[in-house]
Design a protein around this motif. Sequence first.
Motif, mmCIF file in Angstrom:
data_model
loop_
_atom_site.group_PDB
_atom_site.id
_atom_site.type_symbol
_atom_site.label_atom_id
_atom_site.label_comp_id
_atom_site.label_asym_id
_atom_site.label_seq_id
_atom_site.Cartn_x
_atom_site.Cartn_y
_atom_site.Cartn_z
ATOM 1 N N PHE A 27 41.499 22.389 -6.927
ATOM 2 C CA PHE A 27 40.623 21.293 -7.342
ATOM 3 C C PHE A 27 40.445 20.284 -6.207
ATOM 4 C CE2 PHE A 27 40.947 16.813 -8.655
ATOM 5 C CZ PHE A 27 39.646 16.616 -9.106
ATOM 6 N N LEU A 28 41.549 19.893 -5.582
ATOM 7 C CA LEU A 28 41.470 18.900 -4.506
ATOM 8 C C LEU A 28 40.636 19.410 -3.334
ATOM 9 C CD1 LEU A 28 45.164 17.601 -4.479
ATOM 10 C CD2 LEU A 28 43.140 16.384 -5.308
ATOM 11 N N LEU A 29 40.835 20.663 -2.952
ATOM 12 C CA LEU A 29 40.066 21.212 -1.833
ATOM 13 C C LEU A 29 38.593 21.347 -2.199
ATOM 14 C CD1 LEU A 29 42.474 23.956 -0.416
ATOM 15 C CD2 LEU A 29 41.747 21.852 0.710
ATOM 16 N N THR A 30 38.326 21.802 -3.418
ATOM 17 C CA THR A 30 36.934 21.938 -3.851
ATOM 18 C C THR A 30 36.240 20.581 -3.852
ATOM 19 O OG1 THR A 30 37.476 23.867 -5.219
ATOM 20 C CG2 THR A 30 35.429 22.693 -5.728
ATOM 21 N N LYS A 31 36.878 19.600 -4.428
ATOM 22 C CA LYS A 31 36.318 18.244 -4.460
ATOM 23 C C LYS A 31 36.066 17.723 -3.045
ATOM 24 C CE LYS A 31 37.408 13.557 -6.103
ATOM 25 N NZ LYS A 31 36.108 13.308 -6.761
ATOM 26 N N ALA A 32 36.969 18.050 -2.121
ATOM 27 C CA ALA A 32 36.858 17.555 -0.751
ATOM 28 C C ALA A 32 35.695 18.180 0.016
ATOM 29 C CB ALA A 32 38.175 17.798 -0.009
ATOM 30 N N VAL A 33 35.420 19.459 -0.238
ATOM 31 C CA VAL A 33 34.366 20.126 0.540
ATOM 32 C C VAL A 33 32.978 19.933 -0.057
ATOM 33 C CG1 VAL A 33 35.988 21.877 1.361
ATOM 34 C CG2 VAL A 33 34.550 22.372 -0.637
ATOM 35 N N LEU A 34 32.892 19.595 -1.329
ATOM 36 C CA LEU A 34 31.583 19.538 -1.983
ATOM 37 C C LEU A 34 30.590 18.558 -1.334
ATOM 38 C CD1 LEU A 34 32.389 19.938 -5.786
ATOM 39 C CD2 LEU A 34 31.220 21.556 -4.278
ATOM 40 N N PRO A 35 31.009 17.364 -0.914
ATOM 41 C CA PRO A 35 30.021 16.472 -0.287
ATOM 42 C C PRO A 35 29.332 17.085 0.931
ATOM 43 C CG PRO A 35 31.965 15.225 -0.915
ATOM 44 C CD PRO A 35 32.306 16.676 -1.118
ATOM 45 N N LEU A 36 30.099 17.745 1.809
ATOM 46 C CA LEU A 36 29.498 18.373 2.983
ATOM 47 C C LEU A 36 28.646 19.575 2.595
ATOM 48 C CD1 LEU A 36 32.317 18.208 5.679
ATOM 49 C CD2 LEU A 36 30.119 17.049 5.718
ATOM 50 N N MET A 37 29.096 20.331 1.621
ATOM 51 C CA MET A 37 28.310 21.477 1.161
ATOM 52 C C MET A 37 27.002 21.007 0.521
ATOM 53 S SD MET A 37 31.084 24.215 -0.378
ATOM 54 C CE MET A 37 32.137 25.187 0.724
ATOM 55 N N ARG A 38 27.074 19.954 -0.264
ATOM 56 C CA ARG A 38 25.851 19.412 -0.872
ATOM 57 C C ARG A 38 24.881 18.922 0.201
ATOM 58 N NH1 ARG A 38 26.589 15.866 -6.369
ATOM 59 N NH2 ARG A 38 27.271 17.561 -7.756
ATOM 60 N N GLN A 39 25.436 18.281 1.204
ATOM 61 C CA GLN A 39 24.598 17.770 2.293
ATOM 62 C C GLN A 39 23.857 18.903 2.999
ATOM 63 O OE1 GLN A 39 26.696 15.103 4.937
ATOM 64 N NE2 GLN A 39 25.263 15.462 6.612
ATOM 65 N N ALA A 40 24.544 20.025 3.162
ATOM 66 C CA ALA A 40 23.951 21.184 3.836
ATOM 67 C C ALA A 40 23.145 22.056 2.890
ATOM 68 C CB ALA A 40 25.051 22.022 4.485
ATOM 69 N N HIS A 41 23.230 21.784 1.586
ATOM 70 C CA HIS A 41 22.617 22.638 0.567
ATOM 71 C C HIS A 41 23.055 24.092 0.763
ATOM 72 C CE1 HIS A 41 19.758 20.301 -1.960
ATOM 73 N NE2 HIS A 41 20.018 19.399 -1.037
ATOM 74 N N TYR A 42 24.358 24.234 0.982
ATOM 75 C CA TYR A 42 24.905 25.588 1.146
ATOM 76 C C TYR A 42 26.416 25.534 0.969
ATOM 77 C CZ TYR A 42 26.016 30.202 2.910
ATOM 78 O OH TYR A 42 26.486 31.497 3.014
ATOM 79 N N GLY A 43 26.959 26.486 0.229
ATOM 80 C CA GLY A 43 28.398 26.607 0.112
ATOM 81 C C GLY A 43 28.782 27.853 -0.666
ATOM 82 N N ARG A 44 29.888 28.450 -0.276
ATOM 83 C CA ARG A 44 30.414 29.615 -0.984
ATOM 84 C C ARG A 44 31.904 29.368 -1.232
ATOM 85 N NH1 ARG A 44 25.792 29.699 -1.216
ATOM 86 N NH2 ARG A 44 24.302 31.291 -0.592
#
Length: 225
Positions: free
Chosen positions: A120-137
């Motif tokens: 949960f902590l790692l997912t929450k941490a990466v989501l802002p950058l992934m949202r900014q890039a409109h890409y994440g896996r």
Amino acid sequence: MGILDGRTAIISGAGTGLGRATAIAFAQEGAHVVLLGRRTIKLEETAALIAQEGIGQSLVLPTDIADPKQVEQAMETIAQNFERIDILINNAASFEPGQVIELTYEEWTRQIAINLTGPFLLTKAVLPLMRQAHYGRIINITSGLAWNGAGGYAAYSAAKAGLESLTRTTADEELDYDILANSYNPGTLRTEMHATGKDPSVVTADLIRLASLPQGGATGTTVVY
């Protein structure tokens, strides 16, 4: 050129077993890999194997993923080294026995912290950058115990069930940002946690496929080897 060429992937529990095999496989496909784990020497061994083959760039970050401050510090370092985060593999786990009747609060809390709160902590941490890039896996490593439980492994089973639910929730919430989240059950692997089973390298092709899904690809699913 590999299928993950130029992508940045964070892999927890990267010092041994499936985490190490995944890090090497991803590096072979051109990814920059960030190696998270609690044991520095094991992470450095993984990094050395990647360096020996000359197959990619790795960053060693000793991190207790269940500690919010350590996760925050790791993310700050990652942001200083890479412009984006494309892939997160929540692989770190604690597999300890204990029946409901005998587990102490401390034992229960420790396993939930590593197996569920950490992802949960790692997912929450990466989501802002992934949202900014409109890409994440995002790939969360799960187990058959998530759905059928197992006598004697109460905390681990409960945590993995929670992790699969977290996966589905993340997939639903992040779909508009082309952030795909899936669970992956590799079956029994021969690692420090289990003396018998498949070599972890056998399943890395599945993880590469999930990490490189195209826009509109599967999300919120549980893939079983």
